[in-house]
Design a protein around this motif. Sequence first.
Motif, PDB file in Angstrom:
ATOM      1  N   ALA A 206      10.460  34.145  -4.530  1.00 14.78           N
ATOM      2  CA  ALA A 206      10.859  32.960  -4.774  1.00 14.78           C
ATOM      3  C   ALA A 206      10.487  32.378  -5.878  1.00 14.78           C
ATOM      4  N   VAL A 207       9.466  32.619  -6.513  1.00 19.95           N
ATOM      5  CA  VAL A 207       9.071  31.855  -7.819  1.00 19.95           C
ATOM      6  C   VAL A 207       9.784  32.730  -8.817  1.00 19.95           C
ATOM      7  N   ARG A 208      10.027  34.014  -8.716  1.00 18.19           N
ATOM      8  CA  ARG A 208      10.637  34.450  -9.782  1.00 18.19           C
ATOM      9  C   ARG A 208      12.296  34.021  -9.615  1.00 18.19           C
ATOM     10  N   ALA A 209      12.769  34.201  -8.519  1.00 17.76           N
ATOM     11  CA  ALA A 209      14.286  33.568  -8.420  1.00 17.76           C
ATOM     12  C   ALA A 209      14.530  32.265  -8.837  1.00 17.76           C
ATOM     13  N   TRP A 210      13.304  31.241  -8.712  1.00 18.22           N
ATOM     14  CA  TRP A 210      13.533  29.775  -9.124  1.00 18.22           C
ATOM     15  C   TRP A 210      13.431  29.889 -10.692  1.00 18.22           C
ATOM     16  N   ARG A 211      12.726  30.766 -11.255  1.00 21.87           N
ATOM     17  CA  ARG A 211      12.399  30.850 -12.860  1.00 21.87           C
ATOM     18  C   ARG A 211      13.991  31.291 -13.373  1.00 21.87           C
ATOM     19  N   GLU A 212      14.340  32.411 -12.731  1.00 22.44           N
ATOM     20  CA  GLU A 212      15.448  33.086 -13.103  1.00 22.44           C
ATOM     21  C   GLU A 212      16.677  31.906 -13.121  1.00 22.44           C
ATOM     22  N   GLU A 213      16.768  31.260 -11.914  1.00 17.87           N
ATOM     23  CA  GLU A 213      17.937  30.059 -11.810  1.00 17.87           C
ATOM     24  C   GLU A 213      17.539  29.013 -13.010  1.00 17.87           C
ATOM     25  N   ARG A 214      16.313  28.703 -13.044  1.00 15.93           N
ATOM     26  CA  ARG A 214      16.260  27.730 -14.147  1.00 15.93           C
ATOM     27  C   ARG A 214      16.503  27.898 -15.491  1.00 15.93           C
ATOM     28  N   ARG A 215      16.252  29.354 -15.940  1.00 10.74           N
ATOM     29  CA  ARG A 215      16.744  29.958 -16.957  1.00 10.74           C
ATOM     30  C   ARG A 215      18.068  29.883 -17.144  1.00 10.74           C
ATOM     31  N   GLN A 216      18.968  30.261 -16.173  1.00  7.87           N
ATOM     32  CA  GLN A 216      20.337  30.301 -16.466  1.00  7.87           C
ATOM     33  C   GLN A 216      20.758  28.977 -16.187  1.00  7.87           C
ATOM     34  N   VAL A 217      20.165  28.008 -15.629  1.00 12.33           N
ATOM     35  CA  VAL A 217      20.822  26.556 -15.688  1.00 12.33           C
ATOM     36  C   VAL A 217      20.604  26.229 -17.371  1.00 12.33           C
ATOM     37  N   VAL A 218      19.479  26.369 -17.754  1.00 16.66           N
ATOM     38  CA  VAL A 218      19.268  25.656 -19.158  1.00 16.66           C
ATOM     39  C   VAL A 218      20.205  26.837 -19.846  1.00 16.66           C
ATOM     40  N   GLU A 219      20.299  27.840 -20.186  1.00 19.03           N
ATOM     41  CA  GLU A 219      21.405  28.498 -20.729  1.00 19.03           C
ATOM     42  C   GLU A 219      22.852  27.987 -20.622  1.00 19.03           C
ATOM     43  N   THR A 220      23.264  27.718 -19.595  1.00 22.26           N
ATOM     44  CA  THR A 220      24.506  27.231 -19.167  1.00 22.26           C
ATOM     45  C   THR A 220      24.706  25.842 -19.567  1.00 22.26           C
ATOM     46  N   GLN A 221      23.767  24.993 -19.700  1.00 21.60           N
ATOM     47  CA  GLN A 221      23.777  23.680 -20.248  1.00 21.60           C
ATOM     48  C   GLN A 221      23.682  23.608 -21.985  1.00 21.60           C
ATOM     49  N   SER A 222      22.894  24.608 -22.296  1.00 21.95           N
ATOM     50  CA  SER A 222      23.003  24.883 -23.798  1.00 21.95           C
ATOM     51  C   SER A 222      24.444  25.228 -24.185  1.00 21.95           C
ATOM     52  N   ALA A 223      24.949  26.084 -23.298  1.00 18.20           N
ATOM     53  CA  ALA A 223      26.200  26.584 -23.694  1.00 18.20           C
ATOM     54  C   ALA A 223      27.414  25.461 -23.590  1.00 18.20           C
ATOM     55  N   THR A 224      27.204  24.866 -22.393  1.00 21.79           N
ATOM     56  CA  THR A 224      28.147  23.643 -22.529  1.00 21.79           C
ATOM     57  C   THR A 224      28.073  22.677 -23.471  1.00 21.79           C
ATOM     58  N   GLN A 225      26.884  22.301 -24.052  1.00 25.22           N
ATOM     59  CA  GLN A 225      26.667  21.541 -24.828  1.00 25.22           C
ATOM     60  C   GLN A 225      26.902  22.037 -26.136  1.00 25.22           C
ATOM     61  N   GLU A 226      27.084  23.344 -26.535  1.00 27.28           N
ATOM     62  CA  GLU A 226      27.643  23.635 -27.550  1.00 27.28           C
ATOM     63  C   GLU A 226      29.045  23.624 -27.608  1.00 27.28           C
ATOM     64  N   GLU A 227      29.617  23.719 -26.486  1.00 32.46           N
ATOM     65  CA  GLU A 227      31.143  23.961 -26.321  1.00 32.46           C
ATOM     66  C   GLU A 227      31.539  22.516 -26.639  1.00 32.46           C
ATOM     67  N   ARG A 228      30.745  21.595 -25.985  1.00 32.68           N
ATOM     68  CA  ARG A 228      31.320  19.998 -26.009  1.00 32.68           C
ATOM     69  C   ARG A 228      31.382  19.615 -27.475  1.00 32.68           C
ATOM     70  N   THR A 229      29.994  20.310 -28.023  1.00 29.91           N
ATOM     71  CA  THR A 229      30.065  19.867 -29.709  1.00 29.91           C
ATOM     72  C   THR A 229      31.225  20.313 -30.429  1.00 29.91           C
ATOM     73  N   ARG A 230      31.579  21.539 -30.108  1.00 29.52           N
ATOM     74  CA  ARG A 230      32.502  22.408 -30.861  1.00 29.52           C
ATOM     75  C   ARG A 230      33.843  21.662 -30.569  1.00 29.52           C
ATOM     76  N   ARG A 231      34.187  21.400 -29.214  1.00 31.26           N
ATOM     77  CA  ARG A 231      35.584  20.815 -29.014  1.00 31.26           C
ATOM     78  C   ARG A 231      35.378  19.311 -29.692  1.00 31.26           C
ATOM     79  N   THR A 232      34.348  18.489 -29.800  1.00 27.88           N
ATOM     80  CA  THR A 232      34.598  17.240 -30.289  1.00 27.88           C
ATOM     81  C   THR A 232      34.773  17.307 -31.833  1.00 27.88           C
ATOM     82  N   LEU A 233      34.096  18.217 -32.432  1.00 22.57           N
ATOM     83  CA  LEU A 233      34.166  18.600 -33.829  1.00 22.57           C
ATOM     84  C   LEU A 233      35.576  18.835 -34.176  1.00 22.57           C
ATOM     85  N   LEU A 234      36.016  19.724 -33.261  1.00 27.23           N
ATOM     86  CA  LEU A 234      37.654  20.197 -33.568  1.00 27.23           C
ATOM     87  C   LEU A 234      38.649  18.877 -33.501  1.00 27.23           C
ATOM     88  N   GLU A 235      38.399  18.100 -32.321  1.00 26.49           N
ATOM     89  CA  GLU A 235      39.287  16.873 -32.280  1.00 26.49           C
ATOM     90  C   GLU A 235      38.934  15.881 -33.438  1.00 26.49           C
TER      91      GLU A 235
END
Length: 454
Positions: A206-235
Motif C-alpha cells: 500500500a505504501v509503494r502504491a501510494w508513492r507510485e500514485e503520488r509520483r504519477q500525480v506530480v508528473e501529470t500536474q507538471s505535464a498539465t502545467q507545461e501544456e497550459r504554459t505552452r498553450r498560453t504562450l501560443l495564444e
Amino acid sequence: MNETTQSQDALRSEARIAHGALHRLRQDLFVDAFAFRPLPPLEDAKISRWVPWLPERLRRWARWLPHLTVGFFSVLVFLAGLADSGSGSLQGLLATGFAALVAVAPLLTLFRPVGAYWLSLFATAVRAFADMAFSPYVEVFGHGAFPTLLAVMVLVVLRTRPRLAVEMWLVTFGVAGALTVLTGTDPGDIPVVAVFCGAVLIAAAAVRAWREERRQVVETQSATQEERTRRTLLEERALIARELHDVVAHHMSVIAIQAEAAPYRVKDTPPELATSFATIRENAVAALAELRRILGVVRSADPDAFAESDPEAPQPTLGSLDSLLDSVRGAGLVVEAVVTGSPRPLPQGVELSAYRIVQEGLSNALRHSPGAEARVEISYVLGGLGVRIVNGAPSRLAKPSPGAGHGVLGMRERVQMLGGEMTAEATEDGGFEVAAFIPVANTAGQTKTGGNRS
C-alpha cells in the motif's frame, strides 16, 4: 449443450487467468532476477522538504540516508548472527559464514532487489532444513533468519512494485510447506506467521502504491502545467502576430498609396520611373495579401479568439495611456503615472508592447491587490524605453480570479520579442513590481528633461 459450452468457457477463462498469473510471476521473480537496479540517492528537493534545518554540508550525505540505514541494519544482522555462533570450531566457522550470508541479503536489495529475496530465502530454507533435520520439534521459522527474510521482502516491495508482495508471499510459504512435508515435522505456527507476514507485506504494498500514485500525480500536474504554459504562450504569440499585422499593414498600405500617387505628382514622369513605382505598389499589395493569409492561418483554430468591438480601430500606443489610467481609476484603483525623459516618437511595435505591459500590470493589480495603490513609470532614455509598474500590498482579501494566470508570461514574451529584458517579482512590503526595458535605436534631439502625469 449450452451448459457444457458455458462450463468450457469458464474453464478456459480460469486457465487464461492462471496462465497470466504464472507468466507475471515468472517475469517478476525469475527473468533477470539478479539484474543490476541500483537505488538512486534522494533528490535535493526531498531533503530540503524533509529536513530544511540541515546544514548544506550535511545535505550531501543525507542523500544517501536510505543506503546508510540498510547498511546499518545489515551490520546488526551480522553481529546478531555472530552472537549465536561459537568460536574456535568448525561449527562456529559455519555459523559465522551463515551469518554473513544472511546479512548480505538486505544490503543486496540496494542493487539487485529480486536477487536479494532469493538469497535471503535460500539462507532461510537452508537454516530451517538443517535445524529440522537434527530435531523434529523445530519449526520452519523458528530461527533468526526469518525476520531478516521478512525485512528483505518489505524492502523489495518498496523498491519494485506492489504485486511482488503477493508473489513473494506465495513462494515463501510454498517453500515452507515443502520443507514441512519433506522433513515430516509439525507445521506449527506457519498459518499464524503467514497471516502476519501477509499483513506486513500488504502494508508495504500500500505504501509503494501510494508513492507510485503520488509520483504519477506530480508528473501529470507538471505535464498539465507545461501544456497550459505552452498553450498560453501560443495564444499570446498569436495575439502579438495579429497586432504586428496591424502595425506592418499600416506602413505597407502607406507605401502602396504613395507609390500609386507618385507618378501623378511629377509632370512628364519618365516611363522607367512610373514602372518602378508600379512595381513598388504591386510588391506592397502582395505583401499585404501575404500578411492577411498568414494571419488567417494563425487565427484559423479560433476565429473569434481576437474579436473586438471595433476590429478596424488602430492599435493603442503610449499616447492612449491617459484613457487607460482613467479606466482603471474608474474601477477603483488609485494610480499615479510618472514620465521621465523627453517623450519622443517610438516604433509602433514598441509603443504597442509598452501599452500592453502597462495594461496587464494594472489589471493584475486590480485582480490580486484590491485596495492597493499603483504607480506607473515611463522612462525615455538614450538606449530605449523603460516601463515600471509597482503596486502595494492589498488592503482586503482578493477574490478568486478566473483565467490561466499567465499574464506575466505574455508580458515577458513581448519584451523578449523586442530584444529587451523584464523582471517580475514581489516587493518587500507585500506588493508586486514589473520592470521592463525595451531597446530602441537612438534618435537625434533627445534631451533629459522629465514630467509628471497624474
